[in-house]
Design a protein around this motif. Structure first.
Motif, PDB file in Angstrom:
ATOM      1  N   ARG A  29      31.018  72.689  84.522  1.00 44.32           N
ATOM      2  CA  ARG A  29      30.803  71.731  83.432  1.00 44.32           C
ATOM      3  C   ARG A  29      29.797  70.657  83.833  1.00 44.32           C
ATOM      4  NH1 ARG A  29      35.698  70.871  82.620  1.00 44.32           N
ATOM      5  NH2 ARG A  29      36.067  68.814  83.528  1.00 44.32           N
ATOM      6  N   ALA A  38      22.371  65.374  80.811  1.00 43.13           N
ATOM      7  CA  ALA A  38      23.381  64.428  80.334  1.00 43.13           C
ATOM      8  C   ALA A  38      24.239  63.854  81.456  1.00 43.13           C
ATOM      9  CB  ALA A  38      24.289  65.111  79.307  1.00 43.13           C
ATOM     10  N   ALA A  39      24.190  64.444  82.657  1.00 42.97           N
ATOM     11  CA  ALA A  39      25.032  63.966  83.751  1.00 42.97           C
ATOM     12  C   ALA A  39      24.450  62.695  84.353  1.00 42.97           C
ATOM     13  CB  ALA A  39      25.165  65.035  84.827  1.00 42.97           C
ATOM     14  N   ARG A  92      25.969  69.927  82.425  1.00 46.08           N
ATOM     15  CA  ARG A  92      25.525  68.591  82.009  1.00 46.08           C
ATOM     16  C   ARG A  92      24.234  68.205  82.734  1.00 46.08           C
ATOM     17  NH1 ARG A  92      28.402  64.767  79.621  1.00 46.08           N
ATOM     18  NH2 ARG A  92      27.898  63.175  81.180  1.00 46.08           N
ATOM     19  N   GLN A  93      24.118  68.608  84.000  1.00 47.63           N
ATOM     20  CA  GLN A  93      22.877  68.361  84.735  1.00 47.63           C
ATOM     21  C   GLN A  93      21.710  69.099  84.082  1.00 47.63           C
ATOM     22  OE1 GLN A  93      22.590  65.948  86.894  1.00 47.63           O
ATOM     23  NE2 GLN A  93      23.042  66.689  88.932  1.00 47.63           N
ATOM     24  N   ASP A 122      29.211  60.273  87.481  1.00 48.77           N
ATOM     25  CA  ASP A 122      30.160  61.316  87.094  1.00 48.77           C
ATOM     26  C   ASP A 122      30.925  61.795  88.317  1.00 48.77           C
ATOM     27  OD1 ASP A 122      29.578  61.304  84.442  1.00 48.77           O
ATOM     28  OD2 ASP A 122      28.118  62.922  84.525  1.00 48.77           O
ATOM     29  N   GLU A 177      21.424  69.974  81.029  1.00 46.13           N
ATOM     30  CA  GLU A 177      21.131  69.343  79.736  1.00 46.13           C
ATOM     31  C   GLU A 177      20.569  67.932  79.880  1.00 46.13           C
ATOM     32  OE1 GLU A 177      24.973  69.486  78.069  1.00 46.13           O
ATOM     33  OE2 GLU A 177      24.927  71.655  77.685  1.00 46.13           O
TER      34      GLU A 177
END
Length: 327
Positions: free
Chosen positions: A294, A303-304, A298-299, A308, A301
């Protein structure tokens, strides 16, 4: 693709939709395309698909150790979680626990067109100073310093505290401890939490005995420790050490749980096969694998964030190896 389209009497776009699992195709058409694909031995061009999607659907994994039970279960959990979302994994053992070796493994994976890298850094480095390699898309599995990258780990401290407080609640005066190897971040975290739990409860903190995750080390620790009848409770850093310790107890005539209570950590399948089934701390390896994947997605995308950090809760599995001490 054009040959498949002609054989199935559909457009190349329809073949592409079937190959990518699109729902916008009737079942009859899908069956016709799948038959044509099988008859012609068609294989989609991975590079072309990656260019179109902007991703290779591949995650790299760097590990120091491929042979310990815990590490192999982490790898299996990551592979399973990746497969669930349509990703494959590429494994790169780092070899030596050095900055140079780990950085080299990460670079090799990036050159192999992986979309993100998961670094399983369970052990401390051989060298005095260690720098987590620079990477645009990196997730670190560690109980130590993640170097500012998103990280995942089992809640080692919670698990050790559960073990100690269970034994104290049964009426044991204190809890002895067989540690994991000195280079293991997880082992250090468990030992520290064991110590703090005893101190918080106002109990004497015995000198821990060193182990190395193996049943053999648990056995030798047991031979040294269990000759003293005042020792009534032992928390082992993993289940394999607990297995060795129970063998030593049997040889020394110490009944489990009558004379001695034992708790392990990991909840491996072997625990239920002990002569006295083992009370242990359950690690949710599946949840850890899903959390790694997950965060990697996110990385990918973008988004991370560096803040986190996911800690996977543990739970205590009470079986037959623990009981109140004889008064």
């Amino acid at each position: 693709m054009a040959d498949v389209a002609r054989a199935a009497r559909v457009s190349p776009q329809t073949v592409s939709r079937v190959a990518n699992g699109s729902a916008a195709v009737t079942e009859h058409t899908r069956e016709r395309v799948c038959k044509a694909i099988a008859d012609l031995g068609y294989r989609p061009n991975a590079a072309a698909r990656a260019l179109k999607r902007g991703t290779f659907q591949s995650l790299g994994v760097v590990m120091f150790d491929l042979f310990s039970e815990g590490q192999s279960r982490i790898l299996a959990a990551i592979a399973e979680a990746a497969s669930e979302v349509g990703y494959s994994i590429v494994l790169a053992p780092s070899g030596p626990r050095t900055s140079e070796a780990v950085s080299g493994a990460v670079v090799r994976l990036e050159e192999m067109s992986t979309d993100a890298v998961i670094l399983v850094m369970e052990a401390s480095p051989c060298e005095g100073t260690f720098v987590v390699p620079t990477s645009d898309r990196l997730v670190v599995v560690t109980s130590g310093d993640a170097g500012g990258y998103p990280s995942v780990d089992t809640d080692q401290a919670q698990g050790a505290r559960l073990a100690v407080e269970h034994l104290l609640s049964l009426g044991h005066d204190t809890v002895h401890h067989v540690t994991g190897p000195v280079y293991s971040y997880a082992a250090k975290a468990r030992t520290q939490a064991w110590r703090v739990a005893l101190e918080d409860n106002g109990r004497n903190v015995p000198e821990p005995l060193g182990g190395d995750w193996s049943a053999s080390s648990g056995y030798h620790a047991g031979l040294s420790l269990l000759r003293d009848p005042a020792v009534t409770a032992v928390f082992c850093a993993n289940d394999e050490e607990a297995l060795g310790l129970t063998r030593a107890a049997a040889e020394l005539g110490r009944d489990i749980p009558g004379d001695l209570s034992v708790v392990g950590f990991d909840d491996l399948p072997i625990g239920t096969g002990f002569p006295t089934p083992l009370t242990t701390v359950h690690q949710d390896f599946h949840a850890l694998g899903r959390a790694c994947v997950r965060l990697a997605l996110r990385q990918i995308e973008g988004a991370a964030t560096t803040s986190d950090s996911i800690r996977i809760p543990t739970s205590l599995v009470v079986r037959s190896s623990t009981a109140p001490p004889h008064i």
